[in-house]
Design a protein around this motif. Structure first.
Motif, PDB file in Angstrom:
ATOM      1  N   PRO A   5       0.818  -1.216   0.000  1.00  0.00           N
ATOM      2  CA  PRO A   5       0.000   0.000   0.000  1.00  0.00           C
ATOM      3  C   PRO A   5       0.851   1.265   0.000  1.00  0.00           C
ATOM      4  O   PRO A   5       2.058   1.247   0.263  1.00  0.00           O
ATOM      5  CB  PRO A   5      -0.800  -0.118   1.310  1.00  0.00           C
ATOM      6  CG  PRO A   5      -0.721  -1.564   1.696  1.00  0.00           C
ATOM      7  CD  PRO A   5       0.624  -2.020   1.220  1.00  0.00           C
ATOM      8  N   PHE A   6       0.196   2.369  -0.264  1.00  0.00           N
ATOM      9  CA  PHE A   6       0.807   3.694  -0.196  1.00  0.00           C
ATOM     10  C   PHE A   6       1.281   3.967   1.223  1.00  0.00           C
ATOM     11  O   PHE A   6       0.651   3.568   2.200  1.00  0.00           O
ATOM     12  CB  PHE A   6      -0.238   4.726  -0.632  1.00  0.00           C
ATOM     13  CG  PHE A   6       0.239   6.151  -0.670  1.00  0.00           C
ATOM     14  CD1 PHE A   6       1.125   6.589  -1.637  1.00  0.00           C
ATOM     15  CD2 PHE A   6      -0.230   7.078   0.265  1.00  0.00           C
ATOM     16  CE1 PHE A   6       1.554   7.906  -1.681  1.00  0.00           C
ATOM     17  CE2 PHE A   6       0.177   8.395   0.229  1.00  0.00           C
ATOM     18  CZ  PHE A   6       1.078   8.817  -0.756  1.00  0.00           C
ATOM     19  N   ASN A   7       2.403   4.665   1.350  1.00  0.00           N
ATOM     20  CA  ASN A   7       2.983   5.051   2.639  1.00  0.00           C
ATOM     21  C   ASN A   7       3.268   3.847   3.542  1.00  0.00           C
ATOM     22  O   ASN A   7       2.938   3.833   4.735  1.00  0.00           O
ATOM     23  CB  ASN A   7       2.089   6.068   3.361  1.00  0.00           C
ATOM     24  CG  ASN A   7       2.254   7.471   2.797  1.00  0.00           C
ATOM     25  OD1 ASN A   7       3.053   7.701   1.880  1.00  0.00           O
ATOM     26  ND2 ASN A   7       1.493   8.413   3.315  1.00  0.00           N
ATOM     27  N   VAL A   8       3.922   2.846   2.946  1.00  0.00           N
ATOM     28  CA  VAL A   8       4.455   1.703   3.684  1.00  0.00           C
ATOM     29  C   VAL A   8       5.919   1.571   3.300  1.00  0.00           C
ATOM     30  O   VAL A   8       6.256   1.570   2.111  1.00  0.00           O
ATOM     31  CB  VAL A   8       3.691   0.402   3.364  1.00  0.00           C
ATOM     32  CG1 VAL A   8       4.387  -0.802   3.999  1.00  0.00           C
ATOM     33  CG2 VAL A   8       2.246   0.491   3.835  1.00  0.00           C
ATOM     34  N   LEU A   9       6.792   1.467   4.299  1.00  0.00           N
ATOM     35  CA  LEU A   9       8.219   1.315   4.035  1.00  0.00           C
ATOM     36  C   LEU A   9       8.514  -0.073   3.487  1.00  0.00           C
ATOM     37  O   LEU A   9       7.949  -1.068   3.965  1.00  0.00           O
ATOM     38  CB  LEU A   9       9.025   1.520   5.314  1.00  0.00           C
ATOM     39  CG  LEU A   9       9.182   2.960   5.820  1.00  0.00           C
ATOM     40  CD1 LEU A   9       9.868   2.935   7.181  1.00  0.00           C
ATOM     41  CD2 LEU A   9       9.969   3.810   4.844  1.00  0.00           C
ATOM     42  N   CYS A  10       9.419  -0.138   2.528  1.00  0.00           N
ATOM     43  CA  CYS A  10       9.794  -1.418   1.924  1.00  0.00           C
ATOM     44  C   CYS A  10      10.928  -2.049   2.729  1.00  0.00           C
ATOM     45  O   CYS A  10      12.001  -2.364   2.203  1.00  0.00           O
ATOM     46  CB  CYS A  10      10.186  -1.203   0.462  1.00  0.00           C
ATOM     47  SG  CYS A  10      10.135  -2.714  -0.507  1.00  0.00           S
ATOM     48  N   GLN A  11      10.677  -2.212   4.029  1.00  0.00           N
ATOM     49  CA  GLN A  11      11.606  -2.848   4.962  1.00  0.00           C
ATOM     50  C   GLN A  11      10.783  -3.358   6.136  1.00  0.00           C
ATOM     51  O   GLN A  11       9.588  -3.062   6.239  1.00  0.00           O
ATOM     52  CB  GLN A  11      12.671  -1.852   5.437  1.00  0.00           C
ATOM     53  CG  GLN A  11      12.106  -0.622   6.120  1.00  0.00           C
ATOM     54  CD  GLN A  11      13.115   0.499   6.249  1.00  0.00           C
ATOM     55  OE1 GLN A  11      13.763   0.880   5.277  1.00  0.00           O
ATOM     56  NE2 GLN A  11      13.252   1.050   7.464  1.00  0.00           N
ATOM     57  N   PHE A  12      11.418  -4.129   7.030  1.00  0.00           N
ATOM     58  CA  PHE A  12      10.660  -4.794   8.087  1.00  0.00           C
ATOM     59  C   PHE A  12      10.692  -4.074   9.425  1.00  0.00           C
ATOM     60  O   PHE A  12       9.943  -4.435  10.335  1.00  0.00           O
ATOM     61  CB  PHE A  12      11.154  -6.233   8.261  1.00  0.00           C
ATOM     62  CG  PHE A  12      10.598  -7.177   7.230  1.00  0.00           C
ATOM     63  CD1 PHE A  12       9.389  -7.828   7.430  1.00  0.00           C
ATOM     64  CD2 PHE A  12      11.271  -7.396   6.039  1.00  0.00           C
ATOM     65  CE1 PHE A  12       8.861  -8.679   6.480  1.00  0.00           C
ATOM     66  CE2 PHE A  12      10.761  -8.252   5.072  1.00  0.00           C
ATOM     67  CZ  PHE A  12       9.550  -8.897   5.296  1.00  0.00           C
ATOM     68  N   THR A  13      11.530  -3.063   9.569  1.00  0.00           N
ATOM     69  CA  THR A  13      11.594  -2.333  10.833  1.00  0.00           C
ATOM     70  C   THR A  13      11.652  -0.837  10.557  1.00  0.00           C
ATOM     71  O   THR A  13      12.093  -0.405   9.487  1.00  0.00           O
ATOM     72  CB  THR A  13      12.818  -2.744  11.670  1.00  0.00           C
ATOM     73  OG1 THR A  13      14.013  -2.467  10.928  1.00  0.00           O
ATOM     74  CG2 THR A  13      12.769  -4.223  12.021  1.00  0.00           C
ATOM     75  N   ASP A  14      11.230  -0.065  11.554  1.00  0.00           N
ATOM     76  CA  ASP A  14      11.318   1.392  11.453  1.00  0.00           C
ATOM     77  C   ASP A  14      11.299   1.979  12.848  1.00  0.00           C
ATOM     78  O   ASP A  14      10.471   1.601  13.685  1.00  0.00           O
ATOM     79  CB  ASP A  14      10.159   1.952  10.630  1.00  0.00           C
ATOM     80  CG  ASP A  14      10.232   3.471  10.502  1.00  0.00           C
ATOM     81  OD1 ASP A  14      11.260   3.963  10.019  1.00  0.00           O
ATOM     82  OD2 ASP A  14       9.267   4.155  10.898  1.00  0.00           O
ATOM     83  N   THR A  15      12.211   2.909  13.098  1.00  0.00           N
ATOM     84  CA  THR A  15      12.305   3.518  14.425  1.00  0.00           C
ATOM     85  C   THR A  15      11.305   4.644  14.625  1.00  0.00           C
ATOM     86  O   THR A  15      11.165   5.156  15.741  1.00  0.00           O
ATOM     87  CB  THR A  15      13.729   4.069  14.659  1.00  0.00           C
ATOM     88  OG1 THR A  15      14.026   5.047  13.643  1.00  0.00           O
ATOM     89  CG2 THR A  15      14.750   2.949  14.602  1.00  0.00           C
ATOM     90  N   LYS A  16      10.599   5.047  13.558  1.00  0.00           N
ATOM     91  CA  LYS A  16       9.671   6.169  13.656  1.00  0.00           C
ATOM     92  C   LYS A  16       8.205   5.737  13.705  1.00  0.00           C
ATOM     93  O   LYS A  16       7.310   6.573  13.644  1.00  0.00           O
ATOM     94  CB  LYS A  16       9.884   7.128  12.473  1.00  0.00           C
ATOM     95  CG  LYS A  16      11.286   7.725  12.438  1.00  0.00           C
ATOM     96  CD  LYS A  16      11.456   8.653  11.245  1.00  0.00           C
ATOM     97  CE  LYS A  16      12.855   9.243  11.212  1.00  0.00           C
ATOM     98  NZ  LYS A  16      13.041  10.138  10.022  1.00  0.00           N
ATOM     99  N   GLY A  17       7.958   4.448  13.800  1.00  0.00           N
ATOM    100  CA  GLY A  17       6.595   3.968  13.949  1.00  0.00           C
ATOM    101  C   GLY A  17       5.785   3.926  12.670  1.00  0.00           C
ATOM    102  O   GLY A  17       4.558   3.776  12.719  1.00  0.00           O
TER     103      GLY A  17
END
Length: 212
Positions: A10-22
């Motif tokens: 979907p739109f506005n989803v990071l193409c990685q499995f983790t994110d420090t910004k939520g």
């Protein structure tokens, strides 16, 4: 035999499995262990992301030396001209060098899901859609190419990578395949006349919803 997952990111989803910004990530939509994205798709782009548990398959999908074609449906600001399409077909000189020639053609507005949030509309300025197929994957390349010919990208959906497409996958849905490495990854996508089929959601695909 390798596992291959086709995900409609979907739109506005990071193409990685983790994110420090939520922010939303692939982990919100894929719960298969030990798989990794074969290539990337921008946070503000939608569409097909391939994931696999096999390093060789991942390399054959993502590595520029295999020139696996990637097809995008692109909504741009303005009514795109023949001259702009010709420029895209011959290659664009960007600040990191000239692009490879692309396949570019006008298409009718595809029957896609509504984007959330919607694309901002400007009543006095028309929009148009094109299908753009690239054999390379530079950072934000599609957006830079359309901007260079005078038509900023408003919405970007990756429809196909090689022979694999979004057909039957709604946003957030995925499909798991078993792939023989000697087969699909290096095989170029078939090119046929007429518009490609537009994606139609199917209830049997796996869909994972992001928790509130």
């Amino acid at each position: 035999m390798a596992t291959l997952i086709l995900l409609n990111k979907p739109f506005n989803v990071l193409c990685q499995f983790t994110d420090t910004k939520g922010r939303a990530t692939l982990a919100d939509y894929v719960d298969v262990p030990n798989v990794y994205a074969a290539g990337r798709l921008d946070y503000d782009s939608e569409g097909l992301v391939l994931l696999t548990d096999d390093g060789s398959l991942q390399a054959r999908i993502a590595s520029p030396r295999f020139k696996l074609p990637k097809t995008y449906w692109v909504q741009v600001e303005g009514t795109i001209s023949d001259e702009a399409l010709d420029a895209l077909r011959h290659g664009i000189n960007l600040n990191d060098g000239p692009t490879r020639p692309a396949q570019a053609r006008r298409i009718s507005a595809p029957d896609l899901w509504p984007r959330q949030p919607p694309v901002r509309e400007r009543r006095q300025i028309p929009t148009s859609w094109l299908e753009l197929t690239l054999s390379e994957g530079r950072n934000r390349q599609v957006r830079r190419m359309t901007a260079a010919v005078g038509y900023p990208t408003l919405r970007l959906v990756r429809w196909a990578v090689g022979d694999w497409t979004l057909q039957g996958l709604a946003p957030g849905e995925s499909r798991v395949l078993s792939v023989h490495l000697s087969q699909g990854a290096s095989r170029p996508a078939r090119r046929q006349g007429g518009q490609r089929p537009t994606p139609k959601p199917r209830t049997h695909a796996t869909r994972h919803k992001r928790s509130p």
